[in-house]
Design a protein around this motif. Sequence first.
Motif, PDB file in Angstrom:
ATOM      1  N   PHE A   1     -33.088 -30.419 -20.709  1.00  0.00           N
ATOM      2  CA  PHE A   1     -33.827 -28.913 -21.075  1.00  0.00           C
ATOM      3  C   PHE A   1     -33.131 -27.825 -20.346  1.00  0.00           C
ATOM      4  O   PHE A   1     -33.110 -27.869 -19.096  1.00  0.00           O
ATOM      5  CB  PHE A   1     -35.218 -29.097 -20.441  1.00  0.00           C
ATOM      6  CG  PHE A   1     -36.053 -28.252 -20.742  1.00  0.00           C
ATOM      7  CD1 PHE A   1     -36.455 -27.842 -22.092  1.00  0.00           C
ATOM      8  CD2 PHE A   1     -36.468 -27.283 -19.813  1.00  0.00           C
ATOM      9  CE1 PHE A   1     -37.358 -26.236 -22.170  1.00  0.00           C
ATOM     10  CE2 PHE A   1     -37.109 -26.174 -19.634  1.00  0.00           C
ATOM     11  CZ  PHE A   1     -37.443 -25.733 -21.108  1.00  0.00           C
ATOM     12  N   ILE A   2     -32.707 -26.845 -21.139  1.00  0.00           N
ATOM     13  CA  ILE A   2     -31.895 -25.656 -20.555  1.00  0.00           C
ATOM     14  C   ILE A   2     -33.114 -24.482 -20.603  1.00  0.00           C
ATOM     15  O   ILE A   2     -33.606 -24.279 -21.604  1.00  0.00           O
ATOM     16  CB  ILE A   2     -30.805 -25.288 -21.374  1.00  0.00           C
ATOM     17  CG1 ILE A   2     -29.849 -26.583 -21.836  1.00  0.00           C
ATOM     18  CG2 ILE A   2     -30.273 -24.099 -20.738  1.00  0.00           C
ATOM     19  CD1 ILE A   2     -29.478 -27.303 -20.448  1.00  0.00           C
ATOM     20  N   LYS A   3     -33.229 -24.142 -19.204  1.00  0.00           N
ATOM     21  CA  LYS A   3     -34.341 -23.045 -19.147  1.00  0.00           C
ATOM     22  C   LYS A   3     -33.571 -21.797 -19.607  1.00  0.00           C
ATOM     23  O   LYS A   3     -32.319 -21.542 -19.242  1.00  0.00           O
ATOM     24  CB  LYS A   3     -34.733 -22.824 -17.481  1.00  0.00           C
ATOM     25  CG  LYS A   3     -35.368 -24.166 -16.907  1.00  0.00           C
ATOM     26  CD  LYS A   3     -35.621 -23.921 -15.477  1.00  0.00           C
ATOM     27  CE  LYS A   3     -36.338 -25.296 -15.068  1.00  0.00           C
ATOM     28  NZ  LYS A   3     -36.716 -25.087 -13.640  1.00  0.00           N
ATOM     29  N   ILE A   4     -34.394 -20.835 -19.933  1.00  0.00           N
ATOM     30  CA  ILE A   4     -33.897 -19.577 -20.420  1.00  0.00           C
ATOM     31  C   ILE A   4     -35.051 -18.533 -19.935  1.00  0.00           C
ATOM     32  O   ILE A   4     -36.353 -18.725 -19.940  1.00  0.00           O
ATOM     33  CB  ILE A   4     -33.810 -19.241 -21.958  1.00  0.00           C
ATOM     34  CG1 ILE A   4     -34.964 -19.807 -22.824  1.00  0.00           C
ATOM     35  CG2 ILE A   4     -32.572 -20.083 -22.364  1.00  0.00           C
ATOM     36  CD1 ILE A   4     -34.915 -19.460 -24.309  1.00  0.00           C
TER      37      ILE A   4
ATOM     38  N   ASP B   1     -43.802 -26.866 -19.229  1.00  0.00           N
ATOM     39  CA  ASP B   1     -44.483 -26.361 -18.060  1.00  0.00           C
ATOM     40  C   ASP B   1     -44.497 -24.908 -17.822  1.00  0.00           C
ATOM     41  O   ASP B   1     -44.211 -24.321 -16.797  1.00  0.00           O
ATOM     42  CB  ASP B   1     -43.896 -27.101 -16.641  1.00  0.00           C
ATOM     43  CG  ASP B   1     -44.257 -28.695 -16.747  1.00  0.00           C
ATOM     44  OD1 ASP B   1     -45.141 -28.978 -17.125  1.00  0.00           O
ATOM     45  OD2 ASP B   1     -43.415 -29.217 -16.163  1.00  0.00           O
ATOM     46  N   GLY B   2     -44.757 -24.286 -18.904  1.00  0.00           N
ATOM     47  CA  GLY B   2     -44.571 -22.674 -19.173  1.00  0.00           C
ATOM     48  C   GLY B   2     -43.376 -21.970 -18.916  1.00  0.00           C
ATOM     49  O   GLY B   2     -43.210 -21.007 -18.867  1.00  0.00           O
TER      50      GLY B   2
END
Length: 352
Positions: free
Chosen positions: A153-156, A128-129
């Motif tokens: 899912f790990i956001k960066i 999702d971007g």
Amino acid sequence: ERSATSGPKFTQVADSRIPLSIPYTTPASEFLYGTSVVEAALSSRREPRRKLYKLYIYNGENREDPDQDARLERLARRSGVDVVRAGNDWLRVMDKMSAGRPHNGYILEASPLPRLPVTSLGQLTTVDGQDGFEVSIDHQSREEAAVNGTSNFIKIPRSRHGRKPLVLLLDSIVDPGNLGAIIRTSAFLGVTAIAISSRNSASFTPVVLKASAGASEDITLFMVNKPAGFVVDSKNAGWKVFAAVAPAKKHDPAMPISLSTDQLNDPLSEDPCILMLGSEGEGLRWNLRSKADVDLYIEGSNQSHNVDSLNVSVAAGILCTTFLKRSKPKQLAPIRQAQDEVIEVPETAKLF
């Protein structure tokens, strides 16, 4: 997160009926203490974050900074946290909550710090971007999942320099002060996450949290049960692995490529990287070091005959800086040209 109690939030004033034992909202509650740790927990935007239950503010004699008290109370209110203004009679209980360590008049009751148990790091991806990477989650109980979350899912943050993520793997870091210092340094420099060997590393005691100066509330933390398998599976997913080692006296063909920090270019521009650090005394265990792609060492000055190594938290700072420093365009020629030019200064601008 709101506290377990329902209804409107308000400031309580503790009366003379002081509890003889420490009051817990839940059996798993922890007590955070000290200004920096409490403020970091109240301000954290990490996902998932702790559940915050109650803030105790000492309201007795010799309070030197009422403005700070009011500011932390406002932070607590915005998070829906009950606030207890505790007088002199509560000081003994607050000292028990902090196990006798200095708390500066602030105690925050909260759930345990989220530390997602993982078996490996996965490929970089976008959802999702949002940039990030996948992880393989190890087994969790229902209670552990409620604390650590279940997202794989790990956001960066998106890097302006096109850099890939850097994850530290800490093995056999048994000193809580060193563990906290590494977390603090990593958060300051921009390390993506820290994976910690669960079987042979320091527990996350309040000493670790205090030494991290609140950084533990913001940086992503993983727990790893089998570090060797973690390294192998992460390499298979495209992560390049570096082992922090002492300078080798002679090259062993059986060992990975050996580079000094001065020789390291910009590995994060090409691959996501894992940097492994071991104990101060023995260094990185062989079953981990042998699985690295590159041995990385810090070249000393050779001026001292008695000091041949660094504290692990200091070494972590130097190594992380090597990975995360921004490459600067070469400007030596223009600077030299500017030095060679003779600049005419108007008479009106001359001071002497």
